[in-house]
Design a protein around this motif. Structure first.
Motif, PDB file in Angstrom:
ATOM      1  N   GLU A 179       0.667  -1.089   0.119  1.00 18.88           N
ATOM      2  CA  GLU A 179       0.059  -0.191   0.198  1.00 18.88           C
ATOM      3  C   GLU A 179       0.993   1.377  -0.071  1.00 18.88           C
ATOM      4  O   GLU A 179       1.972   1.259   0.520  1.00 18.88           O
ATOM      5  N   PHE A 180       0.374   2.125  -0.714  1.00 21.61           N
ATOM      6  CA  PHE A 180       1.145   3.411  -0.900  1.00 21.61           C
ATOM      7  C   PHE A 180       0.054   4.624  -0.273  1.00 21.61           C
ATOM      8  O   PHE A 180      -0.941   4.828  -0.554  1.00 21.61           O
ATOM      9  N   SER A 181       0.836   5.268   0.733  1.00 23.45           N
ATOM     10  CA  SER A 181      -0.069   6.442   1.581  1.00 23.45           C
ATOM     11  C   SER A 181      -0.309   7.664   0.667  1.00 23.45           C
ATOM     12  O   SER A 181      -1.127   8.266   0.592  1.00 23.45           O
ATOM     13  N   ASP A 182       0.871   7.985   0.024  1.00 28.41           N
ATOM     14  CA  ASP A 182       1.212   9.103  -0.919  1.00 28.41           C
ATOM     15  C   ASP A 182       2.008   8.958  -1.949  1.00 28.41           C
ATOM     16  O   ASP A 182       2.626   7.929  -1.931  1.00 28.41           O
ATOM     17  N   PRO A 183       2.198   9.682  -3.099  1.00 23.04           N
ATOM     18  CA  PRO A 183       3.221   9.625  -4.106  1.00 23.04           C
ATOM     19  C   PRO A 183       4.596   9.759  -3.351  1.00 23.04           C
ATOM     20  O   PRO A 183       4.777  10.724  -2.599  1.00 23.04           O
ATOM     21  N   ILE A 184       5.301   8.562  -3.398  1.00 20.90           N
ATOM     22  CA  ILE A 184       6.503   8.598  -2.729  1.00 20.90           C
ATOM     23  C   ILE A 184       7.590   9.608  -3.128  1.00 20.90           C
ATOM     24  O   ILE A 184       8.328  10.066  -2.077  1.00 20.90           O
ATOM     25  N   LEU A 185       7.587   9.704  -4.420  1.00 24.93           N
ATOM     26  CA  LEU A 185       8.756  10.529  -4.700  1.00 24.93           C
ATOM     27  C   LEU A 185       8.505  12.031  -4.797  1.00 24.93           C
ATOM     28  O   LEU A 185       9.334  12.950  -5.116  1.00 24.93           O
ATOM     29  N   TRP A 186       7.404  12.760  -4.203  1.00 24.64           N
ATOM     30  CA  TRP A 186       7.109  14.071  -4.154  1.00 24.64           C
ATOM     31  C   TRP A 186       6.366  14.537  -2.978  1.00 24.64           C
ATOM     32  O   TRP A 186       5.466  13.895  -2.357  1.00 24.64           O
ATOM     33  N   HIS A 187       6.921  15.757  -2.566  1.00 27.01           N
ATOM     34  CA  HIS A 187       6.043  16.499  -1.592  1.00 27.01           C
ATOM     35  C   HIS A 187       4.797  17.076  -2.042  1.00 27.01           C
ATOM     36  O   HIS A 187       4.584  16.968  -3.206  1.00 27.01           O
ATOM     37  N   VAL A 188       4.114  17.447  -1.045  1.00 27.94           N
ATOM     38  CA  VAL A 188       2.941  17.987  -1.281  1.00 27.94           C
ATOM     39  C   VAL A 188       3.023  19.166  -2.245  1.00 27.94           C
ATOM     40  O   VAL A 188       1.784  19.448  -2.778  1.00 27.94           O
ATOM     41  N   ASP A 189       4.144  19.807  -2.334  1.00 31.55           N
ATOM     42  CA  ASP A 189       3.923  21.191  -2.934  1.00 31.55           C
ATOM     43  C   ASP A 189       4.805  20.860  -4.488  1.00 31.55           C
ATOM     44  O   ASP A 189       5.075  21.925  -5.151  1.00 31.55           O
ATOM     45  N   GLY A 190       4.960  19.516  -4.807  1.00 32.33           N
ATOM     46  CA  GLY A 190       5.379  19.148  -6.072  1.00 32.33           C
ATOM     47  C   GLY A 190       6.979  19.142  -6.141  1.00 32.33           C
ATOM     48  O   GLY A 190       7.509  18.855  -7.444  1.00 32.33           O
ATOM     49  N   VAL A 217     -11.696  20.072   7.686  1.00 31.86           N
ATOM     50  CA  VAL A 217     -10.394  19.249   6.938  1.00 31.86           C
ATOM     51  C   VAL A 217     -10.452  20.129   5.618  1.00 31.86           C
ATOM     52  O   VAL A 217     -11.362  20.449   4.859  1.00 31.86           O
ATOM     53  N   ASN A 218      -8.915  20.073   5.145  1.00 30.37           N
ATOM     54  CA  ASN A 218      -9.078  21.052   4.006  1.00 30.37           C
ATOM     55  C   ASN A 218      -7.809  20.018   3.184  1.00 30.37           C
ATOM     56  O   ASN A 218      -6.957  19.508   3.422  1.00 30.37           O
ATOM     57  N   ASP A 219      -8.003  20.389   1.767  1.00 34.52           N
ATOM     58  CA  ASP A 219      -6.896  20.063   0.943  1.00 34.52           C
ATOM     59  C   ASP A 219      -5.693  21.141   0.820  1.00 34.52           C
ATOM     60  O   ASP A 219      -5.942  21.907   1.622  1.00 34.52           O
ATOM     61  N   ILE A 220      -4.606  20.796   0.296  1.00 33.39           N
ATOM     62  CA  ILE A 220      -3.484  21.591   0.218  1.00 33.39           C
ATOM     63  C   ILE A 220      -4.056  22.809  -0.617  1.00 33.39           C
ATOM     64  O   ILE A 220      -4.907  22.785  -1.683  1.00 33.39           O
ATOM     65  N   ALA A 221      -3.382  24.025  -0.465  1.00 31.52           N
ATOM     66  CA  ALA A 221      -3.612  25.156  -1.403  1.00 31.52           C
ATOM     67  C   ALA A 221      -3.672  24.980  -2.731  1.00 31.52           C
ATOM     68  O   ALA A 221      -4.405  25.604  -3.459  1.00 31.52           O
ATOM     69  N   THR A 222      -2.669  24.525  -3.054  1.00 31.94           N
ATOM     70  CA  THR A 222      -2.393  24.583  -4.608  1.00 31.94           C
ATOM     71  C   THR A 222      -2.151  22.701  -5.237  1.00 31.94           C
ATOM     72  O   THR A 222      -1.566  22.201  -4.136  1.00 31.94           O
ATOM     73  N   SER A 223      -2.209  22.416  -6.300  1.00 24.45           N
ATOM     74  CA  SER A 223      -1.858  21.077  -6.694  1.00 24.45           C
ATOM     75  C   SER A 223      -0.939  21.416  -8.125  1.00 24.45           C
ATOM     76  O   SER A 223      -1.743  21.490  -9.069  1.00 24.45           O
ATOM     77  N   PRO A 224       0.196  21.067  -7.964  1.00 21.79           N
ATOM     78  CA  PRO A 224       1.134  21.173  -9.242  1.00 21.79           C
ATOM     79  C   PRO A 224       1.322  19.929  -9.840  1.00 21.79           C
ATOM     80  O   PRO A 224       2.238  19.607 -10.617  1.00 21.79           O
ATOM     81  N   PHE A 225       0.468  18.746  -9.860  1.00 26.15           N
ATOM     82  CA  PHE A 225       0.562  17.594 -10.207  1.00 26.15           C
ATOM     83  C   PHE A 225      -0.359  17.347 -11.693  1.00 26.15           C
ATOM     84  O   PHE A 225      -0.248  16.044 -12.253  1.00 26.15           O
ATOM     85  N   GLY A 226      -1.054  18.411 -11.985  1.00 22.63           N
ATOM     86  CA  GLY A 226      -1.777  17.940 -13.062  1.00 22.63           C
ATOM     87  C   GLY A 226      -3.113  17.432 -12.777  1.00 22.63           C
ATOM     88  O   GLY A 226      -3.786  17.039 -13.879  1.00 22.63           O
TER      89      GLY A 226
END
Length: 394
Positions: A130-141, A326-335
Motif C-alpha cells: 500500500e502507498f499512502s502518498d506519492p512517494i517521490l514528491w512532497h505536497v508542493d510538487g 478538513v482541507n486540501d492543500i492550497a495548490t496542486s502542481p501535479f496536473g
C-alpha cells in the motif's frame, strides 16, 4: 481467543503504540480485516511519542509483535538495511511455514523493502503493498530527497528477483525512494492506493512498459473508517460553548499558510453577531503561528488551542462538535486536482459530527460526502458556508 499462530504478516516500520498517521492507518486496516496477524515494526522512540490507546485498538488481533531497533533515518540505507536484515531474522526464527500473505505500507520506505525480500525469497505467498502518498514528491510538487541504493549485497537479491529490463531500470534509478515505489510495482501481487489521482501521478513516474501491469494489479482503497462503537464509548461533551454557538473541531497541525489562513480570514469577515456564535478548537502541540494569525485578524476569542488527545479519545471527543474541519492543500502542481486524500477524513467520517471541507474542485476530498463544503481560495465562499452553518442552529 486468538489462534496461536497467524497466517498474515504486517510489515510496518511505523506502528502503534507510536503516534504516526501511517501507524493509525495500518492499525485500522488490521481492525478492518479482522484476522490474526504477526507484526514487524521499528522502535520509533527517538522520533515519535507513544499513544497506548493505539495499541489497545489493535491488540486483539496481534499474535506476535516484533519491534526492531535500528537507526531511525527516513530514506537512508543505514536504517533500511538493518531493518530488513533483522526483520528477516525474526521471521526465520519464529516461523516454519511461509505466510499466506504479507502486507506492507509506505510511508516509511523500509516496509516495502522487507516485504519484497520476504515475497521474493519464499517467506510469503502473496504481497500487498500500500502507498499512502506519492512517494517521490512532497505536497508542493518538489522531489523528496533520498539516499542512494548501493548495488551490492542484500540489494542484489532484489535485483535478481526481477527481469533484465527491470534490472536496468532499477540500476538507473538507484535511490531508496525510487526503489520503494518501483520494487513493489514490479513484485507485489496487489498495489493499494488511497485514490485514483494518486495512482495516476505515480504511474506517470513509471516507464510506459511498466504501467499496464501496475494498473492491472492496482486497487483503490481509501483509509478505513472504524465502526461507530469506537466513537460512542465514553464520549465526553464538547468544551463549554454559549447557547446557539456553532463549534468546529480541528485535530492536528493547523497550517495558516496551506489553506488554513483562508478559513481564519473568512471567520474575520463574518458580521459580529454571527462571529460571536462561532468557535474553532484546534487540538495541536504547536499553535504559535495559528494564534498569531488569529490575533492579527481580530478573532482571538474564536480560536482556542487545545492539547492533543490520544487517538481513541480523539474519536470520542470529535462527536461533541457541530463540524470537523478538513482541507486540501492550497495548490496542486501535479496536473490533477490533488493526489492526496487527507487521512483525517476517514476518522471524521465515522463521527456523528458533520465534516466541513475546504477542497480543490474535483479532488478526492471534494468527491466525498461533506455536510459543508467550500473551495480552496474562495474566501467569500467559505464565509457564506460559515454563515449557513451558524444560522442552521436557529
Amino acid at each position: 481467543m486468538l489462534e496461536k499462530t497467524a497466517d498474515r504478516l504486517i510489515v510496518a516500520f511505523n506502528f502503534p503504540p507510536f503516534t504516526d498517521g501511517s501507524a493509525v492507518t495500518v492499525a485500522k486496516r488490521i481492525v478492518e480485516a479482522d484476522v490474526p496477524v504477526d507484526v514487524i515494526a521499528a522502535d520509533l522512540s527517538a522520533v515519535r511519542s507513544r499513544d497506548e490507546s493505539l495499541m489497545d485498538l489493535v491488540a486483539p488481533w496481534l499474535v506476535e509483535h516484533h519491534t526492531v531497533k535500528v537507526p531511525v533515518l527516513f530514506a537512508d540505507e543505514r536504517s533500511l538495511i538493518p531493518f530488513v536484515e533483522r526483520g528477516l531474522r525474526a521471521v526465520r526464527q519464529r516461523r516454519g511455514l511461509p505466510y499466506s500473505e504479507v502486507y506492507s505500507r509506505s510511508m516509511w520506505p523500509h516496509s516495502h523493502f522487507l516485504a519484497a525480500r520476504l515475497r521474493s525469497e519464499g517467506n510469503a505467498h502473496r504481497w500487498i503493498a500500500e502507498f499512502s502518498d506519492p512517494i517521490l514528491w512532497h505536497v508542493d510538487g518538489t522531489p523528496r530527497p533520498s539516499g542512494q541504493i548501493s548495488l551490492s549485497g542484500a540489494n542484489l537479491r532484489l535485483l535478481r528477483a526481477v527481469g533484465a529490463r527491470a534490472q536496468d531500470f532499477l540500476r538507473e534509478h538507484a535511490t531508496v525512494l525510487a526503489w520503494a515505489q518501483f520494487v513493489p510495482f514490479l513484485l507485489a501481487d496487489e498495489l493499494v492506493f488511497t485514490n485514483d489521482q494518486q495512482l495516476q501521478v505515480m504511474l506517470a513516474d513509471a516507464p510506459e512498459w511498466m504501467r499496464d501491469d501496475v494498473e492491472r494489479r492496482a486497487t483503490i482503497s481509501p483509509h478505513p473508517t472504524l465502526p461507530p462503537s469506537h466513537y460512542a464509548e465514553e464520549r465526553s461533551p464538547a468544551l463549554p460553548t454559549s447557547s446557539g454557538c456553532f463549534s468546529i473541531g480541528y485535530f492536528g497541525t493547523f497550517y495558516p499558510n496551506r489553506g488554513g489562513g483562508e478559513f481564519l480570514e473568512a471567520i474575520s469577515l463574518l458580521p459580529a453577531h454571527l462571529r460571536e456564535r462561532l468557535t474553532l478548537d484546534v487540538y495541536t502541540a504547536d499553535a504559535g503561528r495559528l494564534l498569531e494569525v488569529a490575533a492579527h485578524l481580530g478573532i482571538a476569542d474564536n480560536v482556542r488551542k487545545q492539547a492533543p488527545l490520544p487517538f481513541r479519545r480523539f474519536l470520542q471527543a470529535a462527536g461533541g462538535y457541530d463540524a470537523l474541519l478538513v482541507n486540501d492543500i492550497a495548490t496542486s502542481p501535479f496536473g490533477v486536482p490533488s493526489p492526496f486524500l487527507p487521512s483525517k477524513y476517514s476518522d471524521y467520517a465515522g463521527s456523528p459530527a458533520g465534516t466541513m471541507a475546504i477542497t480543490q474542485p474535483g479532488s478526492p476530498l471534494d468527491q466525498k460526502p461533506n455536510r459543508w463544503r467550500s473551495h480552496v481560495g474562495d474566501v467569500d465562499g467559505i464565509e457564506k458556508m460559515l454563515t449557513r452553518a451558524i444560522t442552521s442552529l436557529n
